[in-house]
Enzyme design. Structure first.
Site, PDB file in Angstrom:
ATOM      1  N   ASP A  71       0.817  -1.215   0.000  1.00  0.00           N
ATOM      2  CA  ASP A  71       0.000   0.000   0.000  1.00  0.00           C
ATOM      3  C   ASP A  71       0.857   1.274   0.000  1.00  0.00           C
ATOM      4  O   ASP A  71       1.853   1.359   0.718  1.00  0.00           O
ATOM      5  CB  ASP A  71      -0.898   0.030   1.237  1.00  0.00           C
ATOM      6  CG  ASP A  71      -1.823  -1.168   1.335  1.00  0.00           C
ATOM      7  OD1 ASP A  71      -1.388  -2.295   1.031  1.00  0.00           O
ATOM      8  OD2 ASP A  71      -2.986  -0.977   1.727  1.00  0.00           O
ATOM      9  N   HIS A  73      -1.112   4.625  -0.537  1.00  0.00           N
ATOM     10  CA  HIS A  73      -2.126   5.509   0.054  1.00  0.00           C
ATOM     11  C   HIS A  73      -1.793   7.002  -0.033  1.00  0.00           C
ATOM     12  O   HIS A  73      -1.833   7.725   0.960  1.00  0.00           O
ATOM     13  CB  HIS A  73      -2.388   5.111   1.512  1.00  0.00           C
ATOM     14  CG  HIS A  73      -3.296   3.930   1.636  1.00  0.00           C
ATOM     15  ND1 HIS A  73      -4.584   3.915   1.167  1.00  0.00           N
ATOM     16  CD2 HIS A  73      -3.077   2.700   2.172  1.00  0.00           C
ATOM     17  CE1 HIS A  73      -5.135   2.734   1.400  1.00  0.00           C
ATOM     18  NE2 HIS A  73      -4.233   1.976   1.996  1.00  0.00           N
ATOM     19  N   ASP A  99      -3.969  -0.079  -3.693  1.00  0.00           N
ATOM     20  CA  ASP A  99      -4.187   0.966  -2.682  1.00  0.00           C
ATOM     21  C   ASP A  99      -3.205   2.116  -2.858  1.00  0.00           C
ATOM     22  O   ASP A  99      -2.397   2.434  -1.987  1.00  0.00           O
ATOM     23  CB  ASP A  99      -4.124   0.409  -1.259  1.00  0.00           C
ATOM     24  CG  ASP A  99      -5.454  -0.213  -0.839  1.00  0.00           C
ATOM     25  OD1 ASP A  99      -6.292  -0.474  -1.724  1.00  0.00           O
ATOM     26  OD2 ASP A  99      -5.658  -0.426   0.358  1.00  0.00           O
ATOM     27  N   ASP A 102      -6.351   7.477  -1.456  1.00  0.00           N
ATOM     28  CA  ASP A 102      -7.021   7.634  -0.158  1.00  0.00           C
ATOM     29  C   ASP A 102      -6.013   7.811   0.978  1.00  0.00           C
ATOM     30  O   ASP A 102      -4.868   7.389   0.913  1.00  0.00           O
ATOM     31  CB  ASP A 102      -7.952   6.459   0.164  1.00  0.00           C
ATOM     32  CG  ASP A 102      -9.239   6.493  -0.632  1.00  0.00           C
ATOM     33  OD1 ASP A 102      -9.610   7.578  -1.104  1.00  0.00           O
ATOM     34  OD2 ASP A 102      -9.878   5.430  -0.784  1.00  0.00           O
ATOM     35  N   ARG A 103      -6.523   8.439   2.032  1.00  0.00           N
ATOM     36  CA  ARG A 103      -5.790   8.641   3.286  1.00  0.00           C
ATOM     37  C   ARG A 103      -4.708   9.724   3.179  1.00  0.00           C
ATOM     38  O   ARG A 103      -4.721  10.686   3.922  1.00  0.00           O
ATOM     39  CB  ARG A 103      -5.168   7.341   3.798  1.00  0.00           C
ATOM     40  CG  ARG A 103      -6.109   6.171   3.900  1.00  0.00           C
ATOM     41  CD  ARG A 103      -7.029   6.286   5.081  1.00  0.00           C
ATOM     42  NE  ARG A 103      -7.684   5.002   5.373  1.00  0.00           N
ATOM     43  CZ  ARG A 103      -8.545   4.823   6.360  1.00  0.00           C
ATOM     44  NH1 ARG A 103      -8.847   5.827   7.160  1.00  0.00           N
ATOM     45  NH2 ARG A 103      -9.099   3.649   6.552  1.00  0.00           N
ATOM     46  N   ASN A 131      -8.396  -2.630  -2.844  1.00  0.00           N
ATOM     47  CA  ASN A 131      -9.787  -2.370  -2.457  1.00  0.00           C
ATOM     48  C   ASN A 131     -10.120  -0.883  -2.449  1.00  0.00           C
ATOM     49  O   ASN A 131     -11.286  -0.498  -2.570  1.00  0.00           O
ATOM     50  CB  ASN A 131     -10.096  -2.991  -1.089  1.00  0.00           C
ATOM     51  CG  ASN A 131      -9.324  -2.344   0.042  1.00  0.00           C
ATOM     52  OD1 ASN A 131      -8.097  -2.302   0.037  1.00  0.00           O
ATOM     53  ND2 ASN A 131     -10.034  -1.828   1.040  1.00  0.00           N
ATOM     54  N   HIS A 132      -9.094  -0.018  -2.348  1.00  0.00           N
ATOM     55  CA  HIS A 132      -9.357   1.418  -2.416  1.00  0.00           C
ATOM     56  C   HIS A 132      -9.476   1.921  -3.849  1.00  0.00           C
ATOM     57  O   HIS A 132      -9.841   3.085  -4.056  1.00  0.00           O
ATOM     58  CB  HIS A 132      -8.286   2.203  -1.662  1.00  0.00           C
ATOM     59  CG  HIS A 132      -8.506   2.220  -0.187  1.00  0.00           C
ATOM     60  ND1 HIS A 132      -9.070   3.286   0.475  1.00  0.00           N
ATOM     61  CD2 HIS A 132      -8.275   1.271   0.762  1.00  0.00           C
ATOM     62  CE1 HIS A 132      -9.164   3.014   1.770  1.00  0.00           C
ATOM     63  NE2 HIS A 132      -8.691   1.802   1.969  1.00  0.00           N
ATOM     64  N   HIS A 183      -3.908  -7.927  -3.846  1.00  0.00           N
ATOM     65  CA  HIS A 183      -3.992  -6.974  -2.750  1.00  0.00           C
ATOM     66  C   HIS A 183      -4.500  -7.637  -1.478  1.00  0.00           C
ATOM     67  O   HIS A 183      -3.922  -7.486  -0.400  1.00  0.00           O
ATOM     68  CB  HIS A 183      -4.892  -5.803  -3.108  1.00  0.00           C
ATOM     69  CG  HIS A 183      -4.982  -4.797  -2.012  1.00  0.00           C
ATOM     70  ND1 HIS A 183      -3.944  -3.946  -1.705  1.00  0.00           N
ATOM     71  CD2 HIS A 183      -5.949  -4.532  -1.103  1.00  0.00           C
ATOM     72  CE1 HIS A 183      -4.272  -3.198  -0.671  1.00  0.00           C
ATOM     73  NE2 HIS A 183      -5.493  -3.522  -0.289  1.00  0.00           N
ATOM     74  N   ARG A 231     -13.582  -7.634   9.248  1.00  0.00           N
ATOM     75  CA  ARG A 231     -13.872  -6.411   8.505  1.00  0.00           C
ATOM     76  C   ARG A 231     -15.357  -6.290   8.161  1.00  0.00           C
ATOM     77  O   ARG A 231     -15.819  -5.217   7.775  1.00  0.00           O
ATOM     78  CB  ARG A 231     -13.065  -6.373   7.197  1.00  0.00           C
ATOM     79  CG  ARG A 231     -11.559  -6.287   7.373  1.00  0.00           C
ATOM     80  CD  ARG A 231     -10.892  -6.256   5.999  1.00  0.00           C
ATOM     81  NE  ARG A 231      -9.436  -6.329   6.069  1.00  0.00           N
ATOM     82  CZ  ARG A 231      -8.622  -5.281   6.102  1.00  0.00           C
ATOM     83  NH1 ARG A 231      -9.144  -4.066   6.099  1.00  0.00           N
ATOM     84  NH2 ARG A 231      -7.305  -5.433   6.141  1.00  0.00           N
ATOM     85  N   HIS A 258      -2.599  -4.955   2.054  1.00  0.00           N
ATOM     86  CA  HIS A 258      -3.923  -4.758   2.651  1.00  0.00           C
ATOM     87  C   HIS A 258      -3.945  -4.537   4.159  1.00  0.00           C
ATOM     88  O   HIS A 258      -4.944  -4.110   4.698  1.00  0.00           O
ATOM     89  CB  HIS A 258      -4.813  -5.959   2.284  1.00  0.00           C
ATOM     90  CG  HIS A 258      -6.273  -5.784   2.527  1.00  0.00           C
ATOM     91  ND1 HIS A 258      -6.949  -4.607   2.264  1.00  0.00           N
ATOM     92  CD2 HIS A 258      -7.209  -6.647   2.997  1.00  0.00           C
ATOM     93  CE1 HIS A 258      -8.231  -4.760   2.558  1.00  0.00           C
ATOM     94  NE2 HIS A 258      -8.418  -5.975   3.011  1.00  0.00           N
TER      95      HIS A 258
END
Length: 323
Positions: A71, A73, A99, A102-103, A131-132, A183, A231, A258
């Site tokens: 990741d 991000h 990923d 985001d963030r 997944n993002h 991922h 989750r 992940h």
């Protein structure tokens, strides 16, 4: 494979890469991205990336030696510091596990830079979906807001353009025919590698099934089999599932991302599964190290570098961006 590029196309994508690389060391607040990279050029990169992704199989293959990155991000500055240590394409082959957005504060810079590298050097960089890279997630965790903040009202349409590209990214990767990458994790719907190869794109993961598991599933030490995920989506899988999957799929190892890992990586299931996370000091809320998984030309696992932001040395002096 992607269609050959003309000299003018190569020259143009090189300028995109060069402009974005100049942002390394520049504080995000000092960057006017819409001025540096106008909307129409961002859309052109997205459209070109879509063509490259669709020229690959949904199970993208890569050779050794290579390095596997977890990741990111939106931590654009840390990503470049990582490249300073492990090397850059085309001198190195890199596999990213998703990923990208985001963030962090620079998701657009991160994803467009990687898309541009993929367009320029498609055989040296593999970009898998995380997944993002789905609208239900990146509308909530920052990417949508960043598109609107940096490109105004047209940023809404830009955000949708990104989703169209994400829907075309490979769902998994295969290194040297023996190392399966994704991922998230394994799936009870994964009967063979051809199951992944047969995924029709563009695709949007639903609530359950193979696509969701490839993006969301997690390993667990709590048992050997399949379990409901903490989750609330997808599943968790134990060592027994990993060992059986390696036999059934004819692979030696699984590398996935992940999960935030304190030391950057974790080895499980008798060295048959590695989790790697490559965003140091994640969200400025964790004191985690970042790591990269390195395979040499003999497919042997080299000691991966573990990176903290502080360990990378001081950040380059922040300076106002100048064209």
């Amino acid at each position: 494979m992607a269609e050959p590029k003309s000299k003018s196309q190569i020259d143009w994508i090189d300028t995109v890469i060069d402009r974005l690389q100049k942002l390394y060391g520049v504080a995000p607040k000092d960057v006017n991205l819409a001025e540096l990279l106008p909307l129409d050029q961002v859309i052109q990169v997205i459209e070109d990336a879509k063509k490259v992704f669709m020229s690959e199989n949904c199970l993208a293959e890569q050779q050794v030696p290579c390095k596997v990155i977890g990741d990111i991000h939106g931590q654009y500055q840390d990503m470049h510091k990582l490249f300073d240590i492990i090397g850059r394409v085309p001198k190195e082959r890199l596999v990213f596990l998703g990923d990208y957005v985001d963030r962090g504060p620079q998701s657009i810079e991160t994803i467009i830079y990687l898309f541009a590298l993929k367009i320029r050097h498609p055989e040296y960089i593999t970009l898998l979906r995380g997944n993002h890279e789905t609208p239900a997630i990146n509308k909530i965790y920052g990417f949508y807001n960043e598109c609107v903040l940096k490109y105004g009202y047209p940023g809404i349409g830009l955000w949708w353009d990104f989703q169209s590209c994400f829907n075309r990214m490979p769902m998994a990767g295969l290194i040297a025919k023996k190392i399966l990458c994704m991922h998230g994790g394994l799936s009870p719907y994964l009967g063979s590698l051809d199951t992944i190869r047969g995924i029709i794109r563009p695709c949007e993961p639903l609530d359950t099934g193979l696509l969701i598991d490839l993006l969301w599933a997690d390993p667990t030490n709590a048992g050997e089999g399949w379990y409901n995920s903490i989750r609330g989506i997808s599943l968790m899988f134990g060592k027994g599932v990993v060992v059986e999957a390696c036999k059934m799929l004819g692979i030696d190892m699984i590398v996935r991302a992940h999960q935030v890992i304190q030391d950057g990586y974790e080895i499980m299931a008798g060295r048959k599964l590695i989790t790697v996370f490559s965003a140091p000091n994640y969200c400025n809320q964790f004191n985690n190290t970042a790591a990269v998984v390195c395979f040499d030309a003999d497919m042997k696992l080299k000691q991966p570098p573990k990176i903290k932001s502080a360990a990378l040395g001081p950040r380059p002096a922040h300076r106002p961006y100048k064209t």
